[in-house]
Design an enzyme around this catalytic site. Sequence first.
Site, PDB file in Angstrom:
ATOM      1  N   ASN A  47     -11.122  10.005  -4.311  1.00  0.00           N
ATOM      2  CA  ASN A  47     -12.476   9.616  -4.703  1.00  0.00           C
ATOM      3  C   ASN A  47     -12.682   9.972  -6.169  1.00  0.00           C
ATOM      4  O   ASN A  47     -13.000  11.109  -6.516  1.00  0.00           O
ATOM      5  CB  ASN A  47     -13.510  10.333  -3.830  1.00  0.00           C
ATOM      6  CG  ASN A  47     -13.455   9.827  -2.407  1.00  0.00           C
ATOM      7  OD1 ASN A  47     -13.957   8.744  -2.104  1.00  0.00           O
ATOM      8  ND2 ASN A  47     -12.795  10.587  -1.542  1.00  0.00           N
ATOM      9  N   GLU A  48     -12.448   8.983  -7.010  1.00  0.00           N
ATOM     10  CA  GLU A  48     -12.493   9.201  -8.455  1.00  0.00           C
ATOM     11  C   GLU A  48     -13.948   9.227  -8.944  1.00  0.00           C
ATOM     12  O   GLU A  48     -14.865   8.855  -8.201  1.00  0.00           O
ATOM     13  CB  GLU A  48     -11.722   8.074  -9.160  1.00  0.00           C
ATOM     14  CG  GLU A  48     -10.242   8.025  -8.823  1.00  0.00           C
ATOM     15  CD  GLU A  48      -9.430   9.180  -9.425  1.00  0.00           C
ATOM     16  OE1 GLU A  48     -10.009  10.186  -9.876  1.00  0.00           O
ATOM     17  OE2 GLU A  48      -8.182   9.077  -9.433  1.00  0.00           O
TER      18      GLU A  48
END
Length: 642
Positions: free
Chosen positions: A175-176
């Site tokens: 989850n950037e």
Amino acid sequence: MTTAIDLVKRGISYSPVGEFEEMRFEKIHNVIFDNSNVASVIVANEIAELIRKKQKENKKCVLGLATGSSPKKVYEELVRLHKEEELSFSQVITFNLDEYYPMDKQNFQSYNYFMHECLFNHIDILPENIHIPDGTINNKDIHQYCIDYENQIKEAGGIDFQLLGIGRTGHIGFNEPGSHLNSGTRSITLDYITRIDAAPSFLEIDNVPRKAITMGIGTIRKAKRIVLLAWGINKAQIIKETIEGDISSNVPSTYLQNHTNTTFVLDAEASSELTRVKTPWLVSSCIWTENLKSKAVIWLSELLNKSILKLTDKDYNNNGMSNLLIEEGHAYDLNIKMFNNLQHTITGWPGGKPNADETKRPERAIPAKKRIIIFSPHPDDDVISMGGTFDRLVEQGHEVHVAYQTSGNLAVSDEEALKFAEICQEMNSSEDMSNIIKSIQGKKKNAIDTLEVRKLKGLIRRSESLAATRYLDLPDQNVHFLNLPFYETGTIRKNMLSNDDVKIMCSIIENIKPHQIYAAGDLADPHGTHRVCLNVLFDAIEILKSKKFMDDCWVWLYRGAWHEWETYEIDMAVPMSPDQVLKKRHAIFYHQSQKDGVLFQGDDSREFWVRVEDRNRLTAKKYNDLGLADYAAIEAFKRYKP
Ligand code: F6R
């Protein structure tokens, strides 16, 4: 379920967030260990207890699992618990966080391969209970696939325990930055920094997939218990932002601040930017050890841009250090003491100065001629990190040995190897050489080199090292190539340290019986080559410590190309003149395969010699700014006392 309170019972200091004064900046519960190995064993035990408890209740235990370097030791301990202490995984269901996309399951860079190699192949988990996002799924089917993955988690009863690592972008799973609080499993584009960090495993950045499938922040947050692991100095900054910063989608890990049963398990380096660790005098009254005093005074001097001898009582009082003055008297006395301490770290005689008063010097005067081993993880760290000191030690008549711990064959490009193979073939044509040439020319992307190609690459590094050590006037018989077996996998993923590695280290130390050992004291990723090379030295020292000659053996740690010791940590500072800086540069130039577009460059595009010259110049400048003499460059060492 095992809670953070249970961690306390096992001897981990625990306090609810914010209960203690010194934790008032912190929004996530965390525990700090000196050593990531001990920490990993404790985390593995928490998982094991949960599995056993669920088993007793006749319930399945649902684990969310991570890959990467951080959880490796946890998996190793779980495998040990299975093999030696009858921990059964027959009632365990696992869901992995993520997988690169596209990615074949058999590819050794896949997370699927990693999980089987590190855990699943060695335990009694049922294959149908293993869930890892599928990197081979057809693009058009990904959306439905992700919905199904979420449903499978739900049907299994939700995740009981989620293990996490953290990326330098603050990603958990993949989850950037930009990820939404309630995001579910989905496909995602990887951040550039994440791809740079992954580049070594793929040999170069262009080979790193641009996409991945990842569980979402929402998926992770639904877990009943979350433990995030972070090791090494490279994680220190993002750990501080996550624990002390505001919740923001720019740093997705900050979303964990709202999860009520999360613990961050950190090693000393990863925690080093937290306010209570970095500047404890700003958060509460502290116990002023000598080390903390130097840390604080140097910090104050740097903060106020004043040399140490110019600091005043008011400066100390205004910056949380009034109780230090109560202990030490006036600023004047404290300043002089601290200035002298720093002055006494500086020496042009790293092997000790014969016939000099040694009480104010970092090294002993006797014996005047010392036996010395410089351990170098790769064939070039010796000159990169301590070329100036190396040169002085030889010039000052010590018996210096260099021991290259690994062959470094992985960091030689195919083009470089081909160049040498073609020259050899031209000079003296042979079938072996023609096979090597064919093998390099026909090599598929990301494939592992044949043994012969690896041998050639290792020999290239060996010859370069000898050229550099000869330039520094070291006889060839004092240069040792240890080729530690843990490194010889042909891929970035190394073997675990074995007795063979430790034996080789013990044997060279026993043969030489050194008065001084120099080694790379790198504190980054515990599974990185430098760190493993340090651990194997520590293991050897532990085995040899009862031998008489070890009483006379001092260990000095230098840092690799990327970091330098903090000024307060330096026990020996070896200054270099401009001429010595040039000589060091030339020694580094002999490592030609590592020049111009090095493999594994990281996100610093400077070549090694530039990086290290900048770093040595900066150390000298820091000393000068603190009010000490103005040198062109300084190499720094910290003494390791086993
Ligand atoms: C891996 C994952 C990532 C890693 C993170 C840290 O499954 O989801 O979030 O945990 O990139 O990686 P390491 O541990 O290699 O530093």
